[in-house]
Write an enzyme that holds these catalytic residues in place. Sequence first.
Site, short mmCIF file in Angstrom:
data_model
loop_
_atom_site.label_atom_id
_atom_site.label_comp_id
_atom_site.label_asym_id
_atom_site.label_seq_id
_atom_site.Cartn_x
_atom_site.Cartn_y
_atom_site.Cartn_z
N LYS A 53 0.84 -1.20 0.00
CA LYS A 53 0.00 0.00 0.00
C LYS A 53 0.88 1.25 0.00
CE LYS A 53 -3.74 -2.38 2.43
NZ LYS A 53 -4.38 -2.70 3.70
N GLN A 90 -4.38 -1.50 10.05
CA GLN A 90 -4.28 -2.83 9.41
C GLN A 90 -4.88 -3.90 10.33
OE1 GLN A 90 -3.19 -3.43 6.20
NE2 GLN A 90 -3.93 -5.50 6.56
N ASP A 103 -11.17 2.89 4.88
CA ASP A 103 -11.60 1.49 4.72
C ASP A 103 -13.11 1.34 4.82
OD1 ASP A 103 -9.57 -0.27 4.05
OD2 ASP A 103 -8.82 -0.41 6.10
#
Length: 288
Positions: A52, A96, A119
């Site tokens: 990422k 994460q 997200d």
Amino acid sequence: MTTIIDGRQLARELNAKTQQRVAQLAQRGITPGLAVIIVGTDPASSIYVRNKHKKAGQLGIRSVVRTFSPTVSQTELLAAVAEYNADPTIDGILVQSPLPAGLDERAVFDAIAPEKDVDGFHPLNTGKLFGNLPGPYPVSCTPQGIMTMLKSLHQPLAGKRAVVVGRSNIVGRPMAALLLNANLVVTVAHRYAQDLRALTKTADVLVVATGITHLIKAADVKPGAIVIDVGMDRDAQGKLTGDVDFDAVSPVAGAITPVPGGVGPMTIATLMQQTVDLCEWREQRGNN
Ligand code: NAD
């Protein structure tokens, strides 16, 4: 002829568009910023975060990665989220998943400001998605990327029967909501499903996200169906493979995603797209 949905190529196309948008923002003196928080040294999570970070850099997005030791306290983690919430150079915050046991992952996700929730895991954003409320708001990147893949097929989807196998908050549930919002008729199956195969065989669009290697075989798929394999599993030889037995299913399917090279690249490309979305929405709200 079965269409192999090329996630790498679609991701390249999406990334090119994102890069153009970053260049346009740069002309106005704005650089999108992404903050990634990772706890511990789980190898898979570390690879995702590295990928990422690298992709953000390639597209001109400023990405900062903050790594915490697995012994970090919930308070320290929440303080880091609060810092990025208040930081005007950060548009998107990503924690994460999974966090090590002992940390309350839900509380950390909930602490992210909804307008920086790249997200799409914040209950305000999932609530908007499930209510099919007018946007803009961020949506979980994997299912959002899958919608981009489905659109690339240029097939009418309204009224089609979709079966989503898996009901996680990250993939299955938001996937079902997006398909429902796109007017498909949606069934969600999960580990308690009785006669899973009878359900999957009815699907015009089959999305599989279970983490079970080759759960779906040729006999489980309706001829001509669009089959989307979210799984990122390891076979007996340690090779990356999916929840769908690709070799057996592809002659039956109308279109299918491979693993690797399907949903995975689109997830990262969608994360980048959504970071720039958040930056543009902030500019439109006038709080730069
Ligand atoms: P999860 O473990 O949170 O959820 C798995 C789901 O599968 C659950 O809802 C469970 O009820 C269901 N399930 C388990 N056994 C089943 C069975 N026998 N029949 C029907 N349903 C069953 O997993 P997740 O986070 O949703 O991820 C699923 C898979 O997708 C994993 O392989 C993961 O690595 C992969 N994944 C890939 C990406 C990507 O970008 N490609 C992103 C997220 C997850």
